[in-house]
Design a protein around this motif. Sequence first.
Motif, PDB file in Angstrom:
ATOM      1  N   ARG A  29       0.882  -1.182   0.000  1.00  0.00           N
ATOM      2  CA  ARG A  29       0.000   0.000   0.000  1.00  0.00           C
ATOM      3  C   ARG A  29       0.913   1.224   0.000  1.00  0.00           C
ATOM      4  N   LEU A  30       1.062   1.834  -1.155  1.00  0.00           N
ATOM      5  CA  LEU A  30       1.974   2.965  -1.269  1.00  0.00           C
ATOM      6  C   LEU A  30       1.202   4.273  -1.358  1.00  0.00           C
ATOM      7  N   ASP A  31       1.551   5.216  -0.482  1.00  0.00           N
ATOM      8  CA  ASP A  31       1.008   6.557  -0.665  1.00  0.00           C
ATOM      9  C   ASP A  31       1.837   7.241  -1.755  1.00  0.00           C
ATOM     10  N   ASP A  32       1.399   8.402  -2.167  1.00  0.00           N
ATOM     11  CA  ASP A  32       2.064   9.080  -3.287  1.00  0.00           C
ATOM     12  C   ASP A  32       3.539   9.373  -3.002  1.00  0.00           C
ATOM     13  N   ALA A  33       3.846   9.810  -1.787  1.00  0.00           N
ATOM     14  CA  ALA A  33       5.229  10.152  -1.456  1.00  0.00           C
ATOM     15  C   ALA A  33       6.123   8.914  -1.479  1.00  0.00           C
ATOM     16  N   ALA A  35       5.542   6.093  -3.121  1.00  0.00           N
ATOM     17  CA  ALA A  35       5.628   5.632  -4.503  1.00  0.00           C
ATOM     18  C   ALA A  35       6.666   6.448  -5.275  1.00  0.00           C
ATOM     19  N   GLU A  36       6.692   7.752  -5.036  1.00  0.00           N
ATOM     20  CA  GLU A  36       7.674   8.615  -5.709  1.00  0.00           C
ATOM     21  C   GLU A  36       9.091   8.294  -5.243  1.00  0.00           C
ATOM     22  N   ASP A  37       9.274   8.070  -3.945  1.00  0.00           N
ATOM     23  CA  ASP A  37      10.595   7.719  -3.426  1.00  0.00           C
ATOM     24  C   ASP A  37      11.069   6.383  -3.998  1.00  0.00           C
ATOM     25  N   LEU A  38      10.164   5.430  -4.104  1.00  0.00           N
ATOM     26  CA  LEU A  38      10.499   4.135  -4.671  1.00  0.00           C
ATOM     27  C   LEU A  38      10.898   4.285  -6.137  1.00  0.00           C
ATOM     28  N   GLU A  39      10.125   5.048  -6.890  1.00  0.00           N
ATOM     29  CA  GLU A  39      10.431   5.260  -8.309  1.00  0.00           C
ATOM     30  C   GLU A  39      11.781   5.952  -8.478  1.00  0.00           C
ATOM     31  N   THR A  40      12.048   6.946  -7.658  1.00  0.00           N
ATOM     32  CA  THR A  40      13.325   7.656  -7.718  1.00  0.00           C
ATOM     33  C   THR A  40      14.488   6.707  -7.427  1.00  0.00           C
ATOM     34  N   THR A  41      14.319   5.848  -6.433  1.00  0.00           N
ATOM     35  CA  THR A  41      15.361   4.889  -6.087  1.00  0.00           C
ATOM     36  C   THR A  41      15.578   3.888  -7.212  1.00  0.00           C
ATOM     37  N   LEU A  90      13.476   0.899   2.733  1.00  0.00           N
ATOM     38  CA  LEU A  90      13.080  -0.490   3.026  1.00  0.00           C
ATOM     39  C   LEU A  90      12.185  -0.556   4.258  1.00  0.00           C
ATOM     40  N   GLU A  91      12.520   0.211   5.267  1.00  0.00           N
ATOM     41  CA  GLU A  91      11.708   0.233   6.489  1.00  0.00           C
ATOM     42  C   GLU A  91      10.302   0.760   6.185  1.00  0.00           C
ATOM     43  N   ARG A  92      10.224   1.815   5.420  1.00  0.00           N
ATOM     44  CA  ARG A  92       8.919   2.375   5.053  1.00  0.00           C
ATOM     45  C   ARG A  92       8.120   1.391   4.219  1.00  0.00           C
ATOM     46  N   LEU A  93       8.789   0.686   3.292  1.00  0.00           N
ATOM     47  CA  LEU A  93       8.074  -0.298   2.459  1.00  0.00           C
ATOM     48  C   LEU A  93       7.585  -1.473   3.295  1.00  0.00           C
ATOM     49  N   ARG A  94       8.394  -1.930   4.230  1.00  0.00           N
ATOM     50  CA  ARG A  94       7.978  -3.046   5.093  1.00  0.00           C
ATOM     51  C   ARG A  94       6.701  -2.716   5.855  1.00  0.00           C
TER      52      ARG A  94
END
Length: 98
Positions: A29-33, A35-41, A90-94
Motif C-alpha cells: 500500500r503505497l502513498d504518493d510520497a 511511490a515517488e521515493d520508490l520510483e526515484t530509487t 526499506l523500512e517504510r516499504l515493510r
Amino acid sequence: MPRRAGYEESWELTYRVEQLRELVGQELRLDDALAEDLETTLVRLVLRNQRLRGLQRMVSAEREPEDLAMFRAALEDLDRQLLQDLPGLLERLRATVL
C-alpha cells in the motif's frame, strides 16, 4: 586496501537491493510520497547499473587511468547515496506490506 572497502559496500548494496526486490514483489500500500521515493530509487539503481557497465567497457577499452578514476568516483558516490537512502526506504516499504 581502499578497494576492500568498495567490495564491502558492494556487498551491502547488493543485500539491500535484494531486500528491495523482495518487497516490491509483494502487495504494498503505497502513498504518493512513498511511490515517488520508490520510483526515484529504482531510477537511481538503473543509472548505477548503466554507470557500472560503462566503467566495465572503459576498462576493457583500456581508457586512461584518470578517466577511469573519475567514472569510478561517480559510481562510488552513487553507491554511498543509495546505501544511505535504502535502509529508510526499506523500512517504510515493510510497513506497507498487506
